[in-house]
Design a protein around this motif. Structure first.
Motif, PDB file in Angstrom:
ATOM      1  N   UNK A   2       0.912  -1.279   0.040  1.00 38.95           N
ATOM      2  CA  UNK A   2      -0.024   0.008   0.070  1.00 38.95           C
ATOM      3  C   UNK A   2       0.918   1.224  -0.185  1.00 38.95           C
ATOM      4  N   UNK A   3       0.396   2.283  -0.944  1.00 43.09           N
ATOM      5  CA  UNK A   3       1.075   3.577  -0.795  1.00 43.09           C
ATOM      6  C   UNK A   3       0.983   4.083   0.712  1.00 43.09           C
ATOM      7  N   UNK A   4       2.253   4.988   0.960  1.00 48.50           N
ATOM      8  CA  UNK A   4       2.260   5.662   2.350  1.00 48.50           C
ATOM      9  C   UNK A   4       1.002   6.533   2.511  1.00 48.50           C
ATOM     10  N   UNK A   5       0.472   6.523   3.737  1.00 48.50           N
ATOM     11  CA  UNK A   5      -0.640   7.674   3.865  1.00 48.50           C
ATOM     12  C   UNK A   5       0.061   8.871   3.821  1.00 48.50           C
ATOM     13  N   UNK A   6      -0.561   9.980   3.396  1.00 46.32           N
ATOM     14  CA  UNK A   6       0.051  11.282   3.089  1.00 46.32           C
ATOM     15  C   UNK A   6      -0.820  12.147   3.939  1.00 46.32           C
ATOM     16  N   UNK A   7       0.014  13.410   4.480  1.00 44.05           N
ATOM     17  CA  UNK A   7      -0.721  14.410   5.085  1.00 44.05           C
ATOM     18  C   UNK A   7      -0.978  15.254   3.899  1.00 44.05           C
ATOM     19  N   UNK A   8      -1.581  16.384   4.517  1.00 43.81           N
ATOM     20  CA  UNK A   8      -2.199  17.198   3.461  1.00 43.81           C
ATOM     21  C   UNK A   8      -1.326  18.103   2.700  1.00 43.81           C
ATOM     22  N   UNK A 113       7.347   0.522 -12.636  1.00 43.93           N
ATOM     23  CA  UNK A 113       6.605   0.361 -11.116  1.00 43.93           C
ATOM     24  C   UNK A 113       7.042   1.252 -10.151  1.00 43.93           C
ATOM     25  N   UNK A 114       8.110   1.789 -10.110  1.00 40.81           N
ATOM     26  CA  UNK A 114       8.552   2.524  -8.893  1.00 40.81           C
ATOM     27  C   UNK A 114       9.372   3.761  -9.410  1.00 40.81           C
ATOM     28  N   UNK A 115       8.561   4.797  -9.948  1.00 41.50           N
ATOM     29  CA  UNK A 115       9.096   5.905 -10.716  1.00 41.50           C
ATOM     30  C   UNK A 115       9.800   6.803 -10.026  1.00 41.50           C
ATOM     31  N   UNK A 116       9.566   7.154  -8.711  1.00 40.72           N
ATOM     32  CA  UNK A 116      10.342   8.139  -7.838  1.00 40.72           C
ATOM     33  C   UNK A 116      10.564   9.420  -8.598  1.00 40.72           C
ATOM     34  N   UNK A 142       1.768  13.069  -3.778  1.00 43.82           N
ATOM     35  CA  UNK A 142       2.599  14.089  -3.695  1.00 43.82           C
ATOM     36  C   UNK A 142       3.935  14.296  -4.731  1.00 43.82           C
ATOM     37  N   UNK A 143       4.658  13.066  -4.565  1.00 47.10           N
ATOM     38  CA  UNK A 143       5.697  12.579  -5.551  1.00 47.10           C
ATOM     39  C   UNK A 143       5.295  12.694  -6.906  1.00 47.10           C
ATOM     40  N   UNK A 144       4.035  11.990  -7.192  1.00 47.79           N
ATOM     41  CA  UNK A 144       3.528  11.518  -8.467  1.00 47.79           C
ATOM     42  C   UNK A 144       3.416  12.948  -9.264  1.00 47.79           C
ATOM     43  N   UNK A 145       2.470  13.903  -8.487  1.00 43.28           N
ATOM     44  CA  UNK A 145       2.371  15.282  -9.085  1.00 43.28           C
ATOM     45  C   UNK A 145       3.448  16.037  -9.403  1.00 43.28           C
ATOM     46  N   UNK A 146       4.463  15.905  -8.689  1.00 43.90           N
ATOM     47  CA  UNK A 146       5.796  16.926  -8.826  1.00 43.90           C
ATOM     48  C   UNK A 146       6.556  16.116  -9.949  1.00 43.90           C
ATOM     49  N   UNK A 147       6.790  14.782  -9.870  1.00 44.08           N
ATOM     50  CA  UNK A 147       7.387  14.297 -11.038  1.00 44.08           C
ATOM     51  C   UNK A 147       6.548  14.377 -12.421  1.00 44.08           C
ATOM     52  N   UNK A 148       5.346  14.224 -12.300  1.00 39.27           N
ATOM     53  CA  UNK A 148       4.548  13.973 -13.724  1.00 39.27           C
ATOM     54  C   UNK A 148       4.813  15.256 -14.411  1.00 39.27           C
ATOM     55  N   UNK A 149       4.510  16.318 -13.767  1.00 38.09           N
ATOM     56  CA  UNK A 149       4.867  17.755 -14.685  1.00 38.09           C
ATOM     57  C   UNK A 149       6.070  17.934 -14.895  1.00 38.09           C
ATOM     58  N   UNK A 164       3.616   9.208 -19.017  1.00 37.30           N
ATOM     59  CA  UNK A 164       2.547   9.146 -18.214  1.00 37.30           C
ATOM     60  C   UNK A 164       2.577   8.470 -16.644  1.00 37.30           C
ATOM     61  N   UNK A 165       2.245   9.289 -15.548  1.00 38.51           N
ATOM     62  CA  UNK A 165       2.607   8.848 -14.440  1.00 38.51           C
ATOM     63  C   UNK A 165       1.210   8.536 -13.846  1.00 38.51           C
ATOM     64  N   UNK A 166       0.929   7.442 -13.421  1.00 38.78           N
ATOM     65  CA  UNK A 166      -0.215   7.112 -12.734  1.00 38.78           C
ATOM     66  C   UNK A 166       0.249   6.942 -10.957  1.00 38.78           C
ATOM     67  N   UNK A 167      -0.887   7.562 -10.430  1.00 35.94           N
ATOM     68  CA  UNK A 167      -0.491   7.494  -8.904  1.00 35.94           C
ATOM     69  C   UNK A 167      -1.376   6.171  -8.305  1.00 35.94           C
ATOM     70  N   UNK A 168      -0.569   5.189  -7.683  1.00 31.21           N
ATOM     71  CA  UNK A 168      -1.227   4.145  -7.039  1.00 31.21           C
ATOM     72  C   UNK A 168      -0.423   3.061  -6.442  1.00 31.21           C
ATOM     73  N   UNK A 169      -0.956   1.967  -5.982  1.00 30.99           N
ATOM     74  CA  UNK A 169      -0.085   0.809  -5.520  1.00 30.99           C
ATOM     75  C   UNK A 169       0.195   0.001  -6.701  1.00 30.99           C
ATOM     76  N   UNK A 170       1.667  -0.096  -7.156  1.00 33.48           N
ATOM     77  CA  UNK A 170       1.907  -0.821  -8.084  1.00 33.48           C
ATOM     78  C   UNK A 170       1.404  -2.225  -8.370  1.00 33.48           C
ATOM     79  N   UNK A 171       1.281  -2.954  -7.292  1.00 35.43           N
ATOM     80  CA  UNK A 171       0.866  -4.334  -7.463  1.00 35.43           C
ATOM     81  C   UNK A 171      -0.587  -4.353  -7.800  1.00 35.43           C
TER      82      UNK A 171
END
Length: 227
Positions: A2-8, A113-116, A142-149, A164-171
């Motif tokens: 599961x992805x890490x829970x994110x703060x706001x 699967x681990x775009x970082x 948060x990382x997905x938005x930053x890196x995708x742009x 294309x960057x998709x945010x989610x659990x790679x499994x």
């Protein structure tokens, strides 16, 4: 995994925005599902404190930065851009471990699967060219938005495949894909011990999923990969 829970995370415009900057920041917030908060001459720490936000995106019509508790970070290709440059200068693919292992060709499709921070994605997108397809998965929004742009601008400039960057659990995403739907599937999971890296890598430590790669994810990757 599961992805890490994110703060706001919130999105705001630059310190003294034009109308275009304001619109760009609001559009970014809507695109990625973050609240949009006009900056109104407030400092970033003041905004973070007022909204309980661990991350603030500062967007304008020209650039995007991510403030995560210490200072704004601006996206750059880092070693990925250097590796692309070396490839274009004709250096042997054996110099780059990813290219030596994957043997990518023009027009192929790659699932990272681990775009970082997207450095391997940049190299792969350059190798498969504009007719190729590259999808990156990132567990952190948060990382997905930053890196995708950031990757969108760099891949266009390099004449590479769009990323294309998709945010989610790679499994979960791997399970949803048909057999042999990508030529190559990549993983670059987090190091088990911290290494000294460029300051931007602190964002991966802060927001990235640190769980080890699982045998189930590798089995799904083998099913999805054509070769």
């Amino acid at each position: 995994m599961p992805p890490q829970p994110e703060t706001l995370a919130i999105a705001t415009s630059v310190h003294k925005p034009s109308g275009v900057d304001h619109q760009a920041a609001a559009a970014f917030a809507e695109r990625w599902g973050f609240p949009f908060v006009p900056r109104e001459d407030r400092s970033l720490p003041t905004l973070a404190s007022a909204h309980g936000a661990e991350a603030i995106f500062i967007a304008s019509a020209r650039e995007l930065a991510l403030f995560a508790g210490d200072k704004p970070h601006r996206f750059h290709g880092g070693m990925g851009s250097l590796r692309v440059k070396r490839r274009k200068m004709g250096e042997r693919e054996s110099v780059d471990g990813l290219l030596a292992a994957a043997l990518l060709s023009e027009g192929e499709s790659v699932l990272d699967c681990t775009v970082g921070l997207g450095q391997d994605a940049l190299v792969a997108a350059s190798a498969i060219g504009p007719s190729g397809k590259l999808v990156g998965i990132e567990g952190s929004r948060i990382l997905g938005a930053f890196v995708a742009e950031g990757l969108a601008a760099l891949s266009r400039a390099n004449g590479a495949a769009p990323i294309e960057v998709r945010v989610g659990d790679h499994l979960v995403i791997l399970r949803s894909l048909p057999d042999a739907s990508f030529d190559v599937v990549l993983f670059d999971p987090m190091f088990r011990r911290a290494l000294e890296q460029a300051p931007t890598f602190d964002l991966v430590r802060k927001f990235g999923a640190g769980e080890p790669l699982t045998p189930e994810a590798l089995a799904e990757a083998r099913r999805v990969a054509r070769r």
